[in-house]
Design a protein around this motif. Structure first.
Motif, mmCIF file in Angstrom:
data_model
loop_
_atom_site.group_PDB
_atom_site.id
_atom_site.type_symbol
_atom_site.label_atom_id
_atom_site.label_comp_id
_atom_site.label_asym_id
_atom_site.label_seq_id
_atom_site.Cartn_x
_atom_site.Cartn_y
_atom_site.Cartn_z
ATOM 1 N N LEU A 112 0.825 -1.206 0.000
ATOM 2 C CA LEU A 112 0.000 0.000 0.000
ATOM 3 C C LEU A 112 0.860 1.257 0.000
ATOM 4 C CD1 LEU A 112 -2.841 -0.981 2.471
ATOM 5 C CD2 LEU A 112 -2.895 -0.964 -0.014
ATOM 6 N N PHE A 113 2.048 1.194 0.615
ATOM 7 C CA PHE A 113 2.916 2.348 0.662
ATOM 8 C C PHE A 113 3.833 2.421 -0.552
ATOM 9 C CE2 PHE A 113 2.710 1.938 5.568
ATOM 10 C CZ PHE A 113 1.408 2.406 5.541
ATOM 11 N N HIS A 114 3.753 1.436 -1.444
ATOM 12 C CA HIS A 114 4.472 1.541 -2.710
ATOM 13 C C HIS A 114 3.993 2.817 -3.401
ATOM 14 C CE1 HIS A 114 6.630 0.306 -6.244
ATOM 15 N NE2 HIS A 114 5.543 0.286 -6.981
ATOM 16 N N PRO A 115 4.895 3.681 -3.847
ATOM 17 C CA PRO A 115 4.485 5.006 -4.324
ATOM 18 C C PRO A 115 3.367 5.003 -5.356
ATOM 19 C CG PRO A 115 6.860 4.918 -4.126
ATOM 20 C CD PRO A 115 6.366 3.527 -3.864
ATOM 21 N N LEU A 116 3.369 4.034 -6.271
ATOM 22 C CA LEU A 116 2.412 4.080 -7.375
ATOM 23 C C LEU A 116 1.029 3.613 -6.981
ATOM 24 C CD1 LEU A 116 4.801 2.878 -10.219
ATOM 25 C CD2 LEU A 116 4.383 5.187 -9.348
ATOM 26 N N THR A 117 0.850 3.187 -5.726
ATOM 27 C CA THR A 117 -0.493 2.894 -5.228
ATOM 28 C C THR A 117 -1.283 4.175 -5.029
ATOM 29 O OG1 THR A 117 0.412 0.963 -4.086
ATOM 30 C CG2 THR A 117 -1.786 1.645 -3.447
ATOM 31 N N GLY A 118 -0.598 5.280 -4.732
ATOM 32 C CA GLY A 118 -1.280 6.552 -4.523
ATOM 33 C C GLY A 118 -2.018 7.052 -5.757
ATOM 34 N N PRO A 119 -1.362 7.133 -6.925
ATOM 35 C CA PRO A 119 -2.090 7.555 -8.131
ATOM 36 C C PRO A 119 -3.258 6.637 -8.466
ATOM 37 C CG PRO A 119 0.274 7.675 -8.495
ATOM 38 C CD PRO A 119 0.084 7.014 -7.160
ATOM 39 N N TRP A 120 -3.105 5.335 -8.229
ATOM 40 C CA TRP A 120 -4.223 4.419 -8.469
ATOM 41 C C TRP A 120 -5.412 4.777 -7.577
ATOM 42 C CZ3 TRP A 120 -5.500 1.122 -4.285
ATOM 43 C CH2 TRP A 120 -6.659 0.382 -4.500
ATOM 44 N N ALA A 121 -5.176 4.984 -6.277
ATOM 45 C CA ALA A 121 -6.273 5.282 -5.360
ATOM 46 C C ALA A 121 -6.970 6.590 -5.736
ATOM 47 C CB ALA A 121 -5.754 5.334 -3.929
ATOM 48 N N LEU A 122 -6.192 7.600 -6.119
ATOM 49 C CA LEU A 122 -6.811 8.869 -6.520
ATOM 50 C C LEU A 122 -7.624 8.713 -7.795
ATOM 51 C CD1 LEU A 122 -4.116 11.580 -5.756
ATOM 52 C CD2 LEU A 122 -6.300 11.207 -4.609
ATOM 53 N N SER A 123 -7.169 7.885 -8.713
ATOM 54 C CA SER A 123 -7.937 7.635 -9.929
ATOM 55 C C SER A 123 -9.267 6.975 -9.589
ATOM 56 C CB SER A 123 -7.123 6.761 -10.887
ATOM 57 O OG SER A 123 -7.791 6.601 -12.123
ATOM 58 N N CYS A 124 -9.248 6.059 -8.631
ATOM 59 C CA CYS A 124 -10.498 5.440 -8.180
ATOM 60 C C CYS A 124 -11.450 6.491 -7.619
ATOM 61 C CB CYS A 124 -10.217 4.387 -7.111
ATOM 62 S SG CYS A 124 -9.428 2.880 -7.690
ATOM 63 N N LEU A 125 -10.929 7.362 -6.761
ATOM 64 C CA LEU A 125 -11.784 8.378 -6.141
ATOM 65 C C LEU A 125 -12.389 9.309 -7.177
ATOM 66 C CD1 LEU A 125 -9.936 9.457 -2.869
ATOM 67 C CD2 LEU A 125 -12.094 8.210 -3.082
ATOM 68 N N ARG A 126 -11.584 9.686 -8.180
ATOM 69 C CA ARG A 126 -12.127 10.559 -9.228
ATOM 70 C C ARG A 126 -13.257 9.862 -9.972
ATOM 71 N NH1 ARG A 126 -6.574 12.219 -9.840
ATOM 72 N NH2 ARG A 126 -6.241 10.521 -11.325
ATOM 73 N N GLY A 127 -13.080 8.582 -10.248
ATOM 74 C CA GLY A 127 -14.120 7.859 -10.962
ATOM 75 C C GLY A 127 -15.386 7.669 -10.149
ATOM 76 N N LEU A 128 -15.251 7.613 -8.823
ATOM 77 C CA LEU A 128 -16.410 7.408 -7.944
ATOM 78 C C LEU A 128 -17.073 8.709 -7.516
ATOM 79 C CD1 LEU A 128 -14.797 4.672 -5.688
ATOM 80 C CD2 LEU A 128 -16.758 4.308 -7.202
ATOM 81 N N ASP A 129 -16.416 9.832 -7.788
ATOM 82 C CA ASP A 129 -16.900 11.140 -7.358
ATOM 83 C C ASP A 129 -18.126 11.546 -8.167
ATOM 84 O OD1 ASP A 129 -17.293 13.795 -6.623
ATOM 85 O OD2 ASP A 129 -15.153 14.218 -6.518
ATOM 86 N N ASP A 130 -19.176 11.981 -7.468
ATOM 87 C CA ASP A 130 -20.408 12.432 -8.146
ATOM 88 C C ASP A 130 -20.130 13.549 -9.139
ATOM 89 O OD1 ASP A 130 -22.207 10.691 -6.952
ATOM 90 O OD2 ASP A 130 -22.455 11.974 -5.193
ATOM 91 N N ARG A 131 -19.172 14.411 -8.801
ATOM 92 C CA ARG A 131 -18.905 15.570 -9.664
ATOM 93 C C ARG A 131 -18.258 15.168 -10.981
ATOM 94 N NH1 ARG A 131 -15.662 18.796 -5.182
ATOM 95 N NH2 ARG A 131 -14.950 16.639 -4.920
ATOM 96 N N GLU A 132 -17.735 13.941 -11.044
ATOM 97 C CA GLU A 132 -17.092 13.476 -12.278
ATOM 98 C C GLU A 132 -18.083 12.838 -13.243
ATOM 99 O OE1 GLU A 132 -13.897 13.814 -13.207
ATOM 100 O OE2 GLU A 132 -13.578 15.064 -11.438
ATOM 101 N N ARG A 133 -19.357 12.736 -12.806
ATOM 102 C CA ARG A 133 -20.336 12.040 -13.647
ATOM 103 C C ARG A 133 -21.113 13.022 -14.502
ATOM 104 N NH1 ARG A 133 -22.674 8.815 -8.483
ATOM 105 N NH2 ARG A 133 -20.671 8.084 -7.718
ATOM 106 N N LEU A 134 -21.443 12.583 -15.667
ATOM 107 C CA LEU A 134 -22.266 13.389 -16.564
ATOM 108 C C LEU A 134 -23.711 13.359 -16.089
ATOM 109 C CD1 LEU A 134 -20.755 12.143 -19.933
ATOM 110 C CD2 LEU A 134 -20.241 14.267 -18.725
ATOM 111 N N PRO A 135 -24.532 14.371 -16.477
ATOM 112 C CA PRO A 135 -25.939 14.382 -16.042
ATOM 113 C C PRO A 135 -26.677 13.091 -16.385
ATOM 114 C CG PRO A 135 -25.339 16.475 -17.056
ATOM 115 C CD PRO A 135 -24.187 15.566 -17.258
ATOM 116 N N GLY A 136 -26.362 12.503 -17.482
ATOM 117 C CA GLY A 136 -27.041 11.267 -17.865
ATOM 118 C C GLY A 136 -26.322 10.010 -17.449
#
Length: 501
Positions: free
Chosen positions: A110-134
């Motif tokens: 989990l502390f491997h550096p490249l796990t951080g960008p993966w986790a943030l990419s997940c959060l962006r994809g799950l964020d309501d603000r990243e979704r289109l109206p439809g």
């Protein structure tokens, strides 16, 4: 995370571009704890997501992956390491390790550096603000599926390193299944295809429909080897110091560079051949010695902060504008250094000094607010052709101050012609700091900790006058900065916003 104020001594140490093992450990433990909280945020966001975004089946799989990680976290520590406190298994992955306690296999992944960008990419994809109206578009939805499926690979690596037998189904991405810090498997199918993975006694077996099994053997620390052509292991370099863990040279992880357009000065992510690996090894083999000539603290900070190297190609137009290399750090990938092939050990050591000071300052900024300056780009920096915001100026001055210190110390202990080169670099970096430091000092937006930090930077700059560079180097450096300022003023001064007040 750290709940108490940062001691003044820590700010003084870091402001002078130093930091002993205790101070650096403070930064590392805080970043590690933030990584655990980030992972928890991913799981919470997935659990709360609309089923159209994250299905019930995917949520159940994430819980299974988390359970496998927790089992790996409870595994017996390697011989000679501190035991986990009694009852800690009731709070798996709840916080980072105390000082002196070895990482569990789960936390090492989990502390491997490249796990951080993966986790943030997940959060962006799950964020309501990243979704289109439809709803999500197909590309966004597919990327989120790939991101969430990658958690299974993270958990599998942790469990394998913890010597836990298991069988799981993973999902390849566009014909490639990556096990972070181990390597990647080129699958028989070209798309996002399922692959069954079994582990027992350090042996990984990949099974795919209509394809022979691929057997991979774990190596000690980093990487895994196989005789199968479909498997590519993560490259490794020897530990920076004798007895240290091998250093990953990762050219396979899908999260090693940021998505989207690259900065114009950075090369693309590189895929290494044998000649590239040899060049990296030759430079890396002398890096500890090159760092030590610039002060013992440079080896200490590299040993404490650096966890992964990500190779880049040479920058676009290399050589045309005087640049033949590029490097970067990413705040979300703490511990990773992205760099093009190093010219030699001294060049790689200087790159480490430069980039690790960006990492140090970013980590300190997570612990304490140094200033309240806005994002307006209006400051002159001799190393940039465009105006810089205050925060970027602070980052630049800090890293250039560290380089000025490194090359001055090196100039004082190395014979010619190495000393002459070191003096020329010292003079250039110190002149650049001199041109930008007054703007930092004069800012009314510094907080009390920020004022202490910048004052110590100033003191470190002034102490360098005790051992001045030869006059010819100083004169050339000052002429360079004067010309840079004149050109910058001609281009930008009339258009800059006036300071408030």
């Amino acid at each position: 995370m750290i709940a108490t104020p940062i001691p003044d001594g820590v700010l003084v140490e870091l402001g002078s571009t130093g930091g002993d093992a205790g101070t650096l450990g403070l930064l590392v433990r805080d970043q590690d704890t933030r990584r655990l909280l980030l992972l928890r945020a991913v799981l919470d966001a997935a659990d709360a997501a609309d089923p159209a975004v994250c299905s019930a089946e995917r949520k159940a799989r994430l819980r299974e992956d988390w359970a496998l990680l927790a089992e790996a976290d409870r595994a017996t520590p390697p011989p000679g390491t501190a035991a986990r406190p009694s009852g800690a298994h009731h709070r798996p992955l709840a916080d980072a390790r105390p000082p002196g306690v070895a990482l569990s296999p789960a936390r090492a992944r989990l502390f491997h550096p490249l796990t951080g960008p993966w986790a943030l990419s997940c959060l962006r994809g799950l964020d309501d603000r990243e979704r289109l109206p439809g709803g999500q578009d197909e590309d966004t939805a597919r990327r989120l599926r790939q991101d969430l499926a990658h958690f299974g690979a993270v958990a599998a690596v942790a469990a394998a390193r913890a010597a836990i037998p298991f069988t799981v189904r993973l999902t390849a991405r566009a014909g490639l299944l990556t096990l972070p810090s181990l390597g990647s498997l080129r699958t028989a199918a070209r798309g996002d295809a399922p692959v069954d993975l079994a582990h027992r006694d350090g042996r990984l077996t990949f099974r795919q429909p209509d394809a022979p099994d691929v057997v991979v053997h774990l190596e000690s620390g980093i990487g895994a080897w196989s005789g199968a052509l479909a498997w590519t292991s993560v490259h490794t370099l020897p530990g920076l110091l004798p007895g240290a863990a091998p250093m990953p040279l990762d050219d396979v992880d899908p999260y090693r560079t940021a998505p989207g357009p690259r900065h114009r000065t950075l090369g693309a992510p590189a895929t290494l051949d044998d000649a590239d690996c040899k060049r990296w090894l030759q430079a890396w083999s002398g890096t500890a010695a090159a760092l030590r000539t610039g002060g013992g603290q440079r080896v200490t900070e590299a040993s404490a902060l650096l966890r992964c190297l990500v190779p880049l190609e040479r920058p676009p137009g290399a050589g045309a504008d005087g640049r033949d290399s590029c490097s970067a750090t990413r705040h979300e990938a703490f511990g990773a250094l992205l760099a093009s092939p190093p010219q030699d050990a001294v060049a790689l050591a200087a790159t480490l000094v430069h980039e690790l000071h960006h990492a140090k300052l970013a980590a300190l900024g997570d612990l304490v607010t140094l200033h309240h300056a806005g994002p307006e780009a209006r400051y002159f920096a001799p190393w940039k052709t465009v105006p810089r915001p205050y925060d970027s100026l602070l980052q630049g001055v800090y890293s250039h101050l560290a380089l000025a210190d490194y090359f001055q110390r090196r100039a004082l202990v190395t014979p010619p012609p190495d000393a002459e080169y070191a003096w020329s670099r010292h003079a250039r970096y110190r002149a650049q700091v001199a041109a930008a430091l007054p703007a930092l000092v004069a800012s009314p937006d510094l907080t009390v900790p920020g004022r202490l930090f910048v004052d110590e930077m100033t003191a470190a700059y002034e102490r360098m006058a005790e051992h001045p560079a030869p006059r010819d180097h100083t004169a050339r450096a000052q002429a360079y900065v004067k010309a840079a300022r004149a050109l910058w003023t001609q281009r930008h001064a009339p258009a800059l916003p006036r300071p408030k007040g």
